[in-house]
Design an enzyme around this catalytic site. Structure first.
Site, short mmCIF file in Angstrom:
data_model
loop_
_atom_site.label_atom_id
_atom_site.label_comp_id
_atom_site.label_asym_id
_atom_site.label_seq_id
_atom_site.Cartn_x
_atom_site.Cartn_y
_atom_site.Cartn_z
N LYS A 225 39.28 19.80 -43.28
CA LYS A 225 39.03 21.16 -42.77
C LYS A 225 38.86 22.17 -43.89
O LYS A 225 39.24 21.93 -45.04
CB LYS A 225 40.14 21.56 -41.80
N ARG B 31 44.81 12.81 -36.74
CA ARG B 31 43.39 12.65 -36.41
C ARG B 31 42.58 12.77 -37.69
O ARG B 31 42.58 13.83 -38.33
CB ARG B 31 42.98 13.73 -35.41
#
Lengths: 235, 326
Positions: free
Chosen positions: B271, B306
């Site tokens: 991210k 994840r």
């Protein structure tokens, strides 16, 4: 099951009674289930103590009432008094004994759910569905499911336990009947006491009542010593 | 439920609240733990077991435009897809998260049928592989119709970034399907979420409160409590500081009143905040930063991580488990 419409038809139409059967408790329970599956929600189950059929007093009959509109539009646990006089056979209010209102699920009970055989979560979910499908029990909220090693008889699979709060119109014994009927339909066979079982449904609490007979003890006798009951109950 | 209540008032019954009685029970040798089913072929998650193994959820983006690997798995032939899937499984993934609609800001919204056309064939492929016998399939979607078709085609879990807010039918659909659902914390939509990154009461209490509301809505829609997984939504309507605090204080979020019995899914992989702190511009090169974020998540109690880089993060998870899951 074979439904027989009760004559005179005028009565049936007035009350929108859908079926009349000789009244025994097993019949009533079965009728409730089948009508609910077939036709949707019913307002109540009435018992006619001294119905007149073909000009003669007959044995008690039970039937489902779809709407109370014809009976002065009420929605409570008791039928109105006096009964509408237009009904030729229902002369006195004592002839109609009101058994259940499906809409008046005024009682609150806490039910323990347990399984340690087979697909344990699926068993518990199936039992929850069965309780709601009866139309007599509505699940208000559930705890999470908790896994524990068996507490009493040790050599068995881990248990999955939870609790749910339900609204119901059933009395404590009727609720016990319904839960035992669900267990039986799900194939529960009681071999060893506190041994493995595919589904276990126990009444923990019922309103603020205590109840005691040889079939049923409320509150549940062992609940305060069982972490697998208290932990879900205290979430 | 009812910790503060007690048995009916009666001369023969013990007094004291249920919480009091629970606190006074002798501790069990084998700790009790909440249980969350994933799929029939997998062991359920036991979120309170201190020795539990962290589950690796691998990201299988089936879009042309996902932020870090868009196009990689888009319109590939079945044999290439099967190889990719097998490599994820060998690397330790036990949940495969299929996404047919990118949720990065600015991603064009495709139609349900387009999304399904990307996802359904892959579900079929996974189901046909013998190696995938003990793997759960999760569908990353905020659309109820996509979720329904995917579950009917054999997926096990619905992973909704909006926790039911972007499709008013989602919660009732999931309830009807009876499957497990992951509810992620987000505000607005992927388009607008960056404008909502303000948490004056603190990010932990606010995310906790907002997720609790989603849980209540889910239960009201008929979803069983034990079918819910939670996700703090790192990178969704959060600033870099918020993301870091969520990672740093994940344990506090797990203890938020009303959220204590749920398992948690944490997604930090590649991210922007990882890239910003480590100075790595190219998303697919953010492996090292992601590894540290994954370790932090496991230390904080995450049950599922994840990730894109399954091989690498599988090893990270093993190491973090060895240190923290005892």
């Amino acid at each position: 099951m074979h439904f027989r419409t009760w004559q005179p038809a005028a009565i049936a139409r007035k009350l929108r009674v859908l079926t009349m059967q000789p009244c025994m408790s097993s019949t009533c329970a079965s009728l409730r289930r089948q009508c609910l599956q077939a036709r949707g929600r019913y307002v109540g189950l009435v018992r006619f103590d001294r119905p007149h059929i073909n000009g003669q007093t007959a044995s008690p009959r039970a039937g489902f009432v779809r709407g109370w509109k014809n009976l002065a539009g009420f929605a409570s646990t008791r039928p109105p008094s006096p009964l509408p006089t237009k009904h030729p056979t229902l002369r006195t209010s004592s002839q109609v004994r009101y058994i259940h209102s499906f809409e008046n699920m005024g009682h609150r009970a806490f039910i323990a759910l347990g399984s340690n055989l087979g697909d344990r979560v699926a068993m518990i979910e199936q039992a929850c569905k069965a309780m709601e499908a009866s139309g007599l029990i509505r699940i208000l909220r559930t705890s999470s499911l908790w896994e524990t090693t068996a507490m009493y008889v040790l050599d068995q699979e881990k248990f999955v336990n939870g609790v749910c709060e339900v609204a119901t119109s059933l009395s404590p014994l009727e609720l016990l009947d319904e839960l035992q009927s669900i267990e039986k339909r799900m194939g529960r066979v009681k071999v060893i006491d506190k041994g493995p079982r595919n589904i276990d449904l126990d009444i923990l609490l019922y309103d603020e009542q205590t109840f005691s007979n040889d079939r049923l003890l409320i509150p549940h006798k062992l609940m305060l010593e069982r972490e697998f009951v208290l932990r879900p109950l205290c979430e | 439920m009812i910790p503060e209540r007690s048995l009916p008032a009666h001369v023969s019954l013990p007094a004291g609240s249920f919480q009091y009685h629970l606190s006074n029970l002798p501790p069990l040798e084998d700790a009790i733990s909440p249980l969350t089913p994933l799929a029939h072929s997998l062991p359920p998650i036991t979120a309170h077991h201190s020795r539990r193994q962290t589950r690796v959820m691998s990201i299988l983006n089936l879009t042309p435009d996902s932020f870090s690997d868009g196009g990689k798995n888009w319109k590939v032939d079945e044999s290439t897809m099967s190889d990719t899937i097998r490599s994820h499984i060998t690397a330790g993934a036990t949940i495969l998260d299929l996404g047919g609609q990118s949720t990065r800001p600015g991603a064009p919204q495709v139609s349900s049928s387009e999304e399904l056309s990307r996802v359904l064939p892959v579900i079929k492929t996974i189901k046909s592989l013998p190696e995938a016998k003990h793997i759960a399939i999760s569908v990353d979607t905020y659309r109820a119709d996509v979720a329904e078709q995917a579950i009917k085609a054999g997926a096990d879990i619905v992973n909704d970034v909006s926790a039911g807010l972007m499709d008013s039918n989602m919660l009732s659909t999931v309830a009807r399907l009876g499957c497990t659902v992951c509810l992620m914390h987000m505000r607005g939509t992927p388009e607008t979420m960056n404008k909502h990154a303000s948490y004056p009461d603190g990010v932990i209490p606010t995310v906790g409160r907002e997720l609790l509301e989603r849980v209540r809505e889910a239960e009201a829609a008929g979803i069983r409590r034990w079918r819910i997984i939670l996700d703090p939504g790192i990178g969704f309507a959060k600033t870099q500081e918020h993301n870091l605090e969520l990672l740093r204080r994940l344990n506090d979020l797990r203890k938020y009143p009303g959220l204590q019995s749920f398992p948690w899914l944490v997604g930090t992989s590649r991210k922007a905040f990882v890239g910003s702190i480590t100075g790595v511009k190219e998303a697919k090169d953010r492996t090292w930063g992601t590894a540290a974020a994954v370790t932090a998540a496991i230390q904080g109690g995450a049950d599922i991580i994840r990730v894109h880089d399954v091989q690498e993060m599988g090893q990270v998870a093993k190491m973090a488990d060895a240190v923290w899951r005892v």
